[in-house]
Write an enzyme that holds these catalytic residues in place. Structure first.
Site, mmCIF file in Angstrom:
data_model
loop_
_atom_site.group_PDB
_atom_site.id
_atom_site.type_symbol
_atom_site.label_atom_id
_atom_site.label_comp_id
_atom_site.label_asym_id
_atom_site.label_seq_id
_atom_site.Cartn_x
_atom_site.Cartn_y
_atom_site.Cartn_z
ATOM 1 C CB THR A 189 -32.188 -17.388 7.779
ATOM 2 O OG1 THR A 189 -31.649 -18.528 8.471
ATOM 3 C CG2 THR A 189 -31.788 -17.458 6.327
ATOM 4 N N GLY A 194 -37.138 -12.751 9.683
ATOM 5 C CA GLY A 194 -36.561 -12.353 8.399
ATOM 6 C C GLY A 194 -35.106 -12.735 8.238
ATOM 7 N N GLY A 221 -35.268 -23.115 5.495
ATOM 8 C CA GLY A 221 -33.935 -22.583 5.181
ATOM 9 C C GLY A 221 -33.495 -22.969 3.777
ATOM 10 C CG ASP A 222 -33.172 -26.947 2.766
ATOM 11 O OD1 ASP A 222 -32.010 -26.619 3.082
ATOM 12 O OD2 ASP A 222 -33.730 -27.965 3.217
#
Ligand code: RIB
Length: 272
Positions: A189, A194, A221-222
């Protein structure tokens, strides 16, 4: 029928201070607004996967203290199965989080009870796939990867090796620097830029993130990880999963908090 996902991971209580700017080392910054909200990479990803339509079970460990109920409240609300939740006489994990006006954060985790989730605790039951992060003992992650059915997904965060083998490994750009070259699918990531997908070390897909006003990067991020995993389990291609995950991450960054910012399937579809 909903896809079935088992998350083996952490549960924290997030103690969050929102400030104008992050302090430098040795500096005190005052005027913060304080909140206590459920967090932990494992719990955040379990909540996100449930909001995206998966049937989710969570294997995790909390203490028998006052923080525990608050820490699992978001999981209960999202309908995540907690039948195999372990309780120990060790404090529930806590994350000290500072978020500035631009949505940047700093996080310090005191893992506490999360470190009591042992390999012998893993009764995975019937599931389509297993998702782990690295906020629990590495030997437990290793065991989960051995017991997992076809799909073992690893969000290698926070960065710390040695890294167990996985069908798909998801990292941010900093974690990617510590990840040895590995076979299989690796997704990196890139925040507002993106994400990139590699197969056996070769870039095969790239997705842009939609532009959003960043409010709080905690849990972005989760959201990305959960959306990628659920999308793949739903039978979508890796490329489509990457596009959907980039949207989910951006939506999470546009809202305060970790679990409170996890988008639903409809929200992801609407922004695509
Ligand atoms: O990924 C965000 C999470 O990292 C926070 O909720 C905090 O608990 C830490 O585990």
């Amino acid at each position: 029928m909903a896809v079935r996902l088992t998350v083996v991971g952490s549960i924290n209580l997030d103690l969050v201070a929102r400030v104008e700017r992050l302090p430098r080392a040795g500096e005190t910054v005052t005027g913060a607004a304080f909140t206590r909200i459920p967090g932990g990479k494992g719990a955040n990803q379990a909540v996100a996967a449930a909001r995206l339509g998966a049937q989710v079970e969570m294997l995790a460990c909390v203490g028998e203290d006052e923080h525990a109920e608050l820490a699992i409240a978001g999981l209960k609300e999202a309908g995540v199965g907690l039948d195999r939740l372990k309780r120990v006489q060790v404090p529930t994990g806590v994350a000290l989080i500072t978020v500035d006006a631009a949505g940047e954060n700093e996080i310090v985790v005191a893992p506490g009870a999360n470190l009591e989730l042992r390999p012998d605790d893993l009764d995975l039951g019937d599931t389509d796939a297993v998702l782990c992060q690295l906020e629990i003992p590495l030997e437990t992650v290793e065991r989960a990867s051995e017991l997992a059915p076809d799909g073992f997904f690893l969000n290698a965060a926070p960065a710390r090796g040695p890294y167990p083998a996985a069908d798909v490994t998801i990292v941010n750009r900093f974690e990617a620097d510590t990840l040895p070259q590995r076979d299989g699918v690796v997704v990196t990531t890139l925040g507002p830029e993106g994400a990139v997908l590699y197969e056996d070390g070769i870039e095969v897909a790239r997705a842009e993130a939609p532009h959003v006003q960043a409010v709080d990067g905690t849990g972005a991020g989760d959201a990305f990880t959960a959306c990628f995993v659920v999308s793949v389990l739903e039978g979508r291609s890796n490329e489509e999963a990457l596009r959907r995950a980039a949207v989910a991450g951006a939506l999470a960054a546009a809202t305060f908090g970790a679990q409170s910012s996890m988008p639903t399937k409809d929200q992801v579809d609407a922004l695509l």
